[in-house]
Design an enzyme around this catalytic site. Sequence first.
Site, PDB file in Angstrom:
ATOM      1  CG  MET A  34      34.125 -37.407  29.781  1.00  0.00           C
ATOM      2  SD  MET A  34      34.338 -37.634  28.013  1.00  0.00           S
ATOM      3  CE  MET A  34      34.994 -39.286  27.945  1.00  0.00           C
ATOM      4  CB  ALA A  36      30.745 -44.352  33.002  1.00  0.00           C
ATOM      5  CG  HIS A  41      35.636 -41.195  37.730  1.00  0.00           C
ATOM      6  ND1 HIS A  41      35.201 -42.375  37.156  1.00  0.00           N
ATOM      7  CD2 HIS A  41      36.095 -40.434  36.706  1.00  0.00           C
ATOM      8  CE1 HIS A  41      35.382 -42.310  35.847  1.00  0.00           C
ATOM      9  NE2 HIS A  41      35.927 -41.156  35.543  1.00  0.00           N
ATOM     10  CD  GLN A  65      36.882 -35.710  25.956  1.00  0.00           C
ATOM     11  OE1 GLN A  65      36.595 -34.687  26.560  1.00  0.00           O
ATOM     12  NE2 GLN A  65      37.590 -36.667  26.543  1.00  0.00           N
ATOM     13  CG  ASP A 154      42.901 -40.141  30.964  1.00  0.00           C
ATOM     14  OD1 ASP A 154      42.696 -40.597  29.844  1.00  0.00           O
ATOM     15  OD2 ASP A 154      42.229 -40.475  31.962  1.00  0.00           O
ATOM     16  CB  VAL A 180      42.153 -46.082  41.573  1.00  0.00           C
ATOM     17  CG1 VAL A 180      41.530 -47.190  42.413  1.00  0.00           C
ATOM     18  CG2 VAL A 180      42.262 -44.797  42.384  1.00  0.00           C
ATOM     19  CB  SER A 189      39.483 -47.412  32.143  1.00  0.00           C
ATOM     20  OG  SER A 189      38.861 -46.885  30.977  1.00  0.00           O
ATOM     21  CB  SER A 190      34.412 -45.115  32.008  1.00  0.00           C
ATOM     22  OG  SER A 190      34.559 -44.202  33.078  1.00  0.00           O
ATOM     23  NE  ARG A 191      36.789 -44.983  25.552  1.00  0.00           N
ATOM     24  CZ  ARG A 191      37.135 -43.692  25.661  1.00  0.00           C
ATOM     25  NH1 ARG A 191      38.098 -43.343  26.487  1.00  0.00           N
ATOM     26  NH2 ARG A 191      36.509 -42.762  24.959  1.00  0.00           N
TER      27      ARG A 191
HETATM   28  O1  PAF Z   1      39.309 -37.478  31.589  1.00  0.00           O
HETATM   29  C1  PAF Z   1      38.115 -37.253  31.285  1.00  0.00           C
HETATM   30  O2  PAF Z   1      37.171 -37.853  31.828  1.00  0.00           O
HETATM   31  C2  PAF Z   1      37.807 -36.207  30.230  1.00  0.00           C
HETATM   32  O3  PAF Z   1      38.751 -36.215  29.224  1.00  0.00           O
HETATM   33  C3  PAF Z   1      37.608 -34.808  30.814  1.00  0.00           C
HETATM   34  C4  PAF Z   1      38.862 -34.282  31.481  1.00  0.00           C
HETATM   35  C5  PAF Z   1      36.470 -34.811  31.822  1.00  0.00           C
HETATM   36  C6  PAF Z   1      37.245 -33.828  29.700  1.00  0.00           C
HETATM   37  O4  PAF Z   1      36.090 -34.219  29.039  1.00  0.00           O
END
Ligand code: PAF
Length: 282
Positions: A34, A36, A41, A65, A154, A180, A189-191
Amino acid sequence: MTHRMHIVRTPAELRAAVLAWQQQGKRVALVPTMGALHAGHLALVTKGLTMADVAVASIFVNPKQFGPGEDLERYPRDERGDAVKLAGAGCSLLYAPDVATMYPPGFASFVRVSGLPDLLCGRVRPGHFDGVATVVAKLLCAAQADVAVFGEKDWQQLAIIRRMAADLDIATAIAGCAIVRDADGLALSSRNAYLSADERARALGLPRALMATREAILAGMPVAAALAAGERGIKAAGFARLDYLELVDGETLHSMGAPAQGARLMAAGVIGTTRLIDNIAL
Ligand code: PAF
């Protein structure tokens, strides 16, 4: 030297690019995100490149989502910065569709995995994993990559995606990539960008409780007592809410009362207004 990376915005362009590589005998790894982007990532891209010849990333902040009152509007977005990071990590293509491309008028299909999404995070985020399964199914169908890589932070999402891919005969292999962490142990986390300095310090209560709980269980403390001590630790760190601290089977996500092969400690809580999740293998 920075890698050359193209950006495409439609599923047809994505599929054409992946197919062209596959026709040259190259294996392609898809890294859905997503945006950020952080080092976690980029580790997915690196992992993808150990399993394939070419890495393709997607960036799409998937409205399906996010629940009402969640952070869809304020979710950090920086496509330009993300593109530079992806190219630097060796990614060859970025798929960045807009909402109207992913969900045009008349869109009416949903992918729902039953069972797994009702547990853990699903209890406080109803519908969240239906949105994830739907968008990931779309991305997997559009790309038809050889492998797709998802982060283990996740863990529940990864378990659901594995179930969905197996059930729907999706030919793309699903791979997980280790969490990581920052040097002090907080999972990236982006958050984390939402956290104030004080909240960032208190957020460490989550990985610390996971590690302390693991040590207690491995030292022989009954699971229920170890979890209760871990919960006290998370609350004492200043979490406003603890959604769960559970020992579960890593595949079925069912609670376990005693340690066993494949067990995983899972936690989620809210610090300030930011919800954080984390997990470790037992
Ligand atoms: O983990 C994420 O960043 C999201 O849930 C994903 C897998 C890209 C689906 O939108």
